[in-house]
Design a protein around this motif. Structure first.
Motif, PDB file in Angstrom:
ATOM      1  N   GLY A 114      22.864  40.862  10.942  1.00 36.57           N
ATOM      2  CA  GLY A 114      22.578  40.717   9.523  1.00 36.57           C
ATOM      3  C   GLY A 114      21.488  39.709   9.225  1.00 36.57           C
ATOM      4  O   GLY A 114      21.520  39.030   8.195  1.00 36.57           O
ATOM      5  N   GLY A 115      20.522  39.602  10.143  1.00 35.61           N
ATOM      6  CA  GLY A 115      19.425  38.664   9.929  1.00 35.61           C
ATOM      7  C   GLY A 115      19.788  37.219  10.167  1.00 35.61           C
ATOM      8  O   GLY A 115      19.050  36.317   9.758  1.00 35.61           O
ATOM      9  N   LEU A 116      20.905  36.974  10.863  1.00 38.58           N
ATOM     10  CA  LEU A 116      21.351  35.607  11.121  1.00 38.58           C
ATOM     11  C   LEU A 116      21.421  35.353  12.622  1.00 38.58           C
ATOM     12  O   LEU A 116      22.070  36.101  13.371  1.00 38.58           O
ATOM     13  CB  LEU A 116      22.743  35.370  10.519  1.00 38.58           C
ATOM     14  N   ALA A 117      20.772  34.284  13.072  1.00 35.33           N
ATOM     15  CA  ALA A 117      20.896  33.834  14.454  1.00 35.33           C
ATOM     16  C   ALA A 117      22.209  33.080  14.600  1.00 35.33           C
ATOM     17  O   ALA A 117      22.653  32.387  13.686  1.00 35.33           O
ATOM     18  CB  ALA A 117      19.721  32.929  14.820  1.00 35.33           C
ATOM     19  N   GLY A 118      22.836  33.199  15.766  1.00 36.42           N
ATOM     20  CA  GLY A 118      24.116  32.546  15.978  1.00 36.42           C
ATOM     21  C   GLY A 118      23.975  31.112  16.423  1.00 36.42           C
ATOM     22  O   GLY A 118      23.131  30.771  17.257  1.00 36.42           O
ATOM     23  N   VAL A 119      24.818  30.254  15.869  1.00 39.15           N
ATOM     24  CA  VAL A 119      24.905  28.848  16.272  1.00 39.15           C
ATOM     25  C   VAL A 119      26.389  28.513  16.410  1.00 39.15           C
ATOM     26  O   VAL A 119      27.208  28.961  15.600  1.00 39.15           O
ATOM     27  CB  VAL A 119      24.262  27.909  15.234  1.00 39.15           C
ATOM     28  N   VAL A 120      26.752  27.745  17.422  1.00 42.28           N
ATOM     29  CA  VAL A 120      28.107  27.227  17.553  1.00 42.28           C
ATOM     30  C   VAL A 120      28.006  25.763  17.939  1.00 42.28           C
ATOM     31  O   VAL A 120      27.128  25.378  18.718  1.00 42.28           O
ATOM     32  CB  VAL A 120      28.924  28.044  18.583  1.00 42.28           C
ATOM     33  N   VAL A 121      28.881  24.935  17.372  1.00 39.29           N
ATOM     34  CA  VAL A 121      28.807  23.489  17.565  1.00 39.29           C
ATOM     35  C   VAL A 121      30.138  22.993  18.112  1.00 39.29           C
ATOM     36  O   VAL A 121      31.205  23.413  17.663  1.00 39.29           O
ATOM     37  CB  VAL A 121      28.483  22.755  16.244  1.00 39.29           C
ATOM     38  N   LEU A 122      30.068  22.083  19.090  1.00 38.11           N
ATOM     39  CA  LEU A 122      31.265  21.527  19.716  1.00 38.11           C
ATOM     40  C   LEU A 122      31.688  20.253  18.983  1.00 38.11           C
ATOM     41  O   LEU A 122      30.878  19.361  18.744  1.00 38.11           O
ATOM     42  CB  LEU A 122      30.977  21.208  21.183  1.00 38.11           C
ATOM     43  N   ALA A 123      32.962  20.170  18.664  1.00 43.92           N
ATOM     44  CA  ALA A 123      33.474  19.003  17.934  1.00 43.92           C
ATOM     45  C   ALA A 123      33.322  17.725  18.758  1.00 43.92           C
ATOM     46  O   ALA A 123      33.695  17.691  19.930  1.00 43.92           O
ATOM     47  CB  ALA A 123      34.945  19.211  17.580  1.00 43.92           C
ATOM     48  N   PRO A 124      32.791  16.662  18.162  1.00 46.01           N
ATOM     49  CA  PRO A 124      32.613  15.379  18.870  1.00 46.01           C
ATOM     50  C   PRO A 124      33.894  14.555  18.838  1.00 46.01           C
ATOM     51  O   PRO A 124      33.942  13.450  18.292  1.00 46.01           O
ATOM     52  CB  PRO A 124      31.490  14.715  18.070  1.00 46.01           C
ATOM     53  N   ASP A 125      34.936  15.094  19.441  1.00 46.29           N
ATOM     54  CA  ASP A 125      36.262  14.508  19.377  1.00 46.29           C
ATOM     55  C   ASP A 125      36.901  14.613  20.757  1.00 46.29           C
ATOM     56  O   ASP A 125      36.703  15.607  21.462  1.00 46.29           O
ATOM     57  CB  ASP A 125      37.107  15.263  18.347  1.00 46.29           C
ATOM     58  N   PRO A 126      37.658  13.612  21.214  1.00 51.73           N
ATOM     59  CA  PRO A 126      38.247  13.671  22.555  1.00 51.73           C
ATOM     60  C   PRO A 126      39.026  14.947  22.832  1.00 51.73           C
ATOM     61  O   PRO A 126      39.004  15.465  23.949  1.00 51.73           O
ATOM     62  CB  PRO A 126      39.162  12.438  22.593  1.00 51.73           C
ATOM     63  N   ASN A 127      39.723  15.453  21.821  1.00 52.55           N
ATOM     64  CA  ASN A 127      40.512  16.661  21.987  1.00 52.55           C
ATOM     65  C   ASN A 127      39.809  17.913  21.474  1.00 52.55           C
ATOM     66  O   ASN A 127      40.404  18.987  21.427  1.00 52.55           O
ATOM     67  CB  ASN A 127      41.855  16.500  21.278  1.00 52.55           C
ATOM     68  N   LEU A 128      38.534  17.757  21.100  1.00 52.68           N
ATOM     69  CA  LEU A 128      37.742  18.860  20.532  1.00 52.68           C
ATOM     70  C   LEU A 128      38.391  19.413  19.269  1.00 52.68           C
ATOM     71  O   LEU A 128      38.469  20.622  19.061  1.00 52.68           O
ATOM     72  CB  LEU A 128      37.515  19.961  21.580  1.00 52.68           C
ATOM     73  N   PHE A 129      38.850  18.501  18.403  1.00 53.20           N
ATOM     74  CA  PHE A 129      39.388  18.866  17.094  1.00 53.20           C
ATOM     75  C   PHE A 129      38.297  18.636  16.051  1.00 53.20           C
ATOM     76  O   PHE A 129      37.828  17.496  15.890  1.00 53.20           O
ATOM     77  CB  PHE A 129      40.583  17.984  16.710  1.00 53.20           C
ATOM     78  N   TRP A 130      37.904  19.651  15.329  1.00 52.79           N
ATOM     79  CA  TRP A 130      37.003  19.422  14.216  1.00 52.79           C
ATOM     80  C   TRP A 130      37.744  18.642  13.131  1.00 52.79           C
ATOM     81  O   TRP A 130      38.802  19.047  12.669  1.00 52.79           O
ATOM     82  CB  TRP A 130      36.484  20.749  13.642  1.00 52.79           C
ATOM     83  N   GLY A 131      37.178  17.497  12.783  1.00 53.99           N
ATOM     84  CA  GLY A 131      37.818  16.620  11.816  1.00 53.99           C
ATOM     85  C   GLY A 131      38.759  15.617  12.434  1.00 53.99           C
ATOM     86  O   GLY A 131      39.342  14.791  11.730  1.00 53.99           O
ATOM     87  N   GLY A 132      38.905  15.672  13.772  1.00 53.22           N
ATOM     88  CA  GLY A 132      39.783  14.725  14.438  1.00 53.22           C
ATOM     89  C   GLY A 132      41.220  14.857  13.958  1.00 53.22           C
ATOM     90  O   GLY A 132      41.658  15.921  13.520  1.00 53.22           O
ATOM     91  N   GLY A 133      41.973  13.749  14.022  1.00 58.23           N
ATOM     92  CA  GLY A 133      43.356  13.752  13.565  1.00 58.23           C
ATOM     93  C   GLY A 133      44.195  14.772  14.297  1.00 58.23           C
ATOM     94  O   GLY A 133      44.024  15.014  15.492  1.00 58.23           O
ATOM     95  N   SER A 134      45.102  15.424  13.571  1.00 57.44           N
ATOM     96  CA  SER A 134      45.944  16.458  14.149  1.00 57.44           C
ATOM     97  C   SER A 134      46.559  17.286  13.039  1.00 57.44           C
ATOM     98  O   SER A 134      46.620  16.856  11.886  1.00 57.44           O
ATOM     99  CB  SER A 134      47.062  15.839  15.001  1.00 57.44           C
ATOM    100  N   GLY A 135      47.005  18.494  13.392  1.00 56.46           N
ATOM    101  CA  GLY A 135      47.612  19.370  12.397  1.00 56.46           C
ATOM    102  C   GLY A 135      46.694  19.566  11.204  1.00 56.46           C
ATOM    103  O   GLY A 135      45.508  19.873  11.357  1.00 56.46           O
ATOM    104  N   LEU A 136      47.230  19.348  10.014  1.00 59.30           N
ATOM    105  CA  LEU A 136      46.432  19.483   8.792  1.00 59.30           C
ATOM    106  C   LEU A 136      45.801  18.169   8.357  1.00 59.30           C
ATOM    107  O   LEU A 136      45.051  18.136   7.383  1.00 59.30           O
ATOM    108  CB  LEU A 136      47.307  20.028   7.649  1.00 59.30           C
TER     109      LEU A 136
END
Length: 348
Positions: free
Chosen positions: A132-154
């Motif tokens: 659809g005219g979009l190049a793909g990008v994926v980003v790795l979370a900068p967190d020890p457990n690879l959690f986006w937003g860090g923390g846990s759960g919600l």
């Protein structure tokens, strides 16, 4: 020059299992993420394990070129992959066949994916094919457990700096790597990545990507949060101009079953608060949880293949297509208006 990246799926799966893609607490039974000290301690974390996988250049499923590299953004190490035709990369990127100057404007937009807890979809890179005219990008979370937003759960305690880092990566780093159209930047969230997008990124940064003259779509797979930060007038207006789809399953995780409907209602109210009537809101914001699968099992089979199905269906769902999941007759374009309270048949 970057070295050629050779990575088998079995290696990635050996380091980071699909189970880790579920929203997790940091101290799960059977895991010791704090063993050892110094480099040994770092290596025992999911983030440390990920760094053992080589970066570099490889070939995408559609023949595009994938660049896997890392940039420091606001003091955070953001490893990311971008997939596009080789001649759309900048000569500074180190990609063979690159033909663009840094900062050049290209025809392709971006579809930026944020993975679930543990990073499975970073290594799978399900949106690597240009669509659809979009190049793909994926980003790795900068967190020890690879959690986006860090923390846990919600509770994503690092949601604010992580969201800022993603926004700045797109604005400041990506133009040095790829010629792209900054007026066409869209997003995909998977599980924990959807929590960051809906809870922090969209409320604080959507005006950067969906203001006048810009076009943006957001696909929130198997996750959603009400805004966890204040929504400015500019960001509310941008959200009201954003094509947004929530996708879940019949047997979603128990902790997400109340969170996703709450997010749906919150985003519907933001759009309505900008003066949009119910029909307009329903056309812009859609929702579905009809697949009879567990968390992210949109194909009713498996996490990885389910996420891939949604990536393959991106254009059909969000860019004016027929709304059917790829290769099926399952239509997911239900307006959020009147469908806020999702019914689930069980819990995974």
């Amino acid at each position: 020059m970057l070295t050629v990246r050779v990575l088998s799926l079995s290696l990635a799966l050996g380091l980071l299992s699909a189970v880790d893609a579920l929203p997790q607490s940091r101290n799960r039974s059977g895991r010791n993420r704090n063993k050892g000290q110094g480099q040994q301690q770092q290596a025992t974390t999911a983030f440390g394990q990920a760094q053992q996988i080589p970066q570099g250049v490889s070939t995408a499923t559609d023949g595009s070129t994938i660049l896997d590299t890392t940039a420091m953004v606001n003091g955070l190490p953001l490893r990311f992959k971008v997939s596009a035709p080789a001649d759309q990369f900048t000569t500074d990127s180190g990609v063979a066949g690159a033909a663009q100057d840094a900062g050049a404007v290209g025809d392709l937009g971006l579809n930026v994916l944020l993975h679930g807890d543990g990073g499975q979809s970073f290594f799978d890179f399900p949106n690597q094919a240009v669509q659809g005219g979009l190049a793909g990008v994926v980003v790795l979370a900068p967190d020890p457990n690879l959690f986006w937003g860090g923390g846990s759960g919600l509770e994503r305690t690092d949601g604010v700096p992580h969201a800022q880092a993603v926004a700045d990566l797109i604005a400041d780093v990506m133009p040095q790597m790829l010629a792209f159209n900054s007026s066409k930047v869209s997003f995909t969230g998977v599980s924990g990545g959807s929590l960051l997008l809906s809870g922090f990124f969209m409320p604080a940064h959507m005006a950067q990507f969906a203001s006048a003259g810009q076009e943006s779509q957001v696909l929130l797979n198997c996750g959603g949060l009400e805004p966890q930060v204040d929504v400015s007038d500019a960001n509310a207006g941008a959200i009201a101009a954003t094509r947004l789809h929530f996708q879940s399953t019949q047997q979603e995780l128990a902790l997400l079953q109340p969170a996703i409907p709450a997010a749906i209602d919150a985003y519907e109210q933001i759009a309505a608060g900008q003066g949009l009537d119910a029909n307009t809101v329903g056309a812009l914001q859609t929702v579905d949880n009809s697949p009879n699968g567990g968390h992210c099992e949109f194909d009713e089979q498996d996490f990885v293949t389910g996420v891939q199905l949604m990536a393959d269906s991106y254009s059909a769902i969000l860019q004016g297509g027929d709304g059917n999941l790829a290769g099926t007759n399952v239509n997911v374009l239900n307006p959020v208006v009147g469908n806020e309270d999702l019914a689930f048949s069980g819990a995974s």
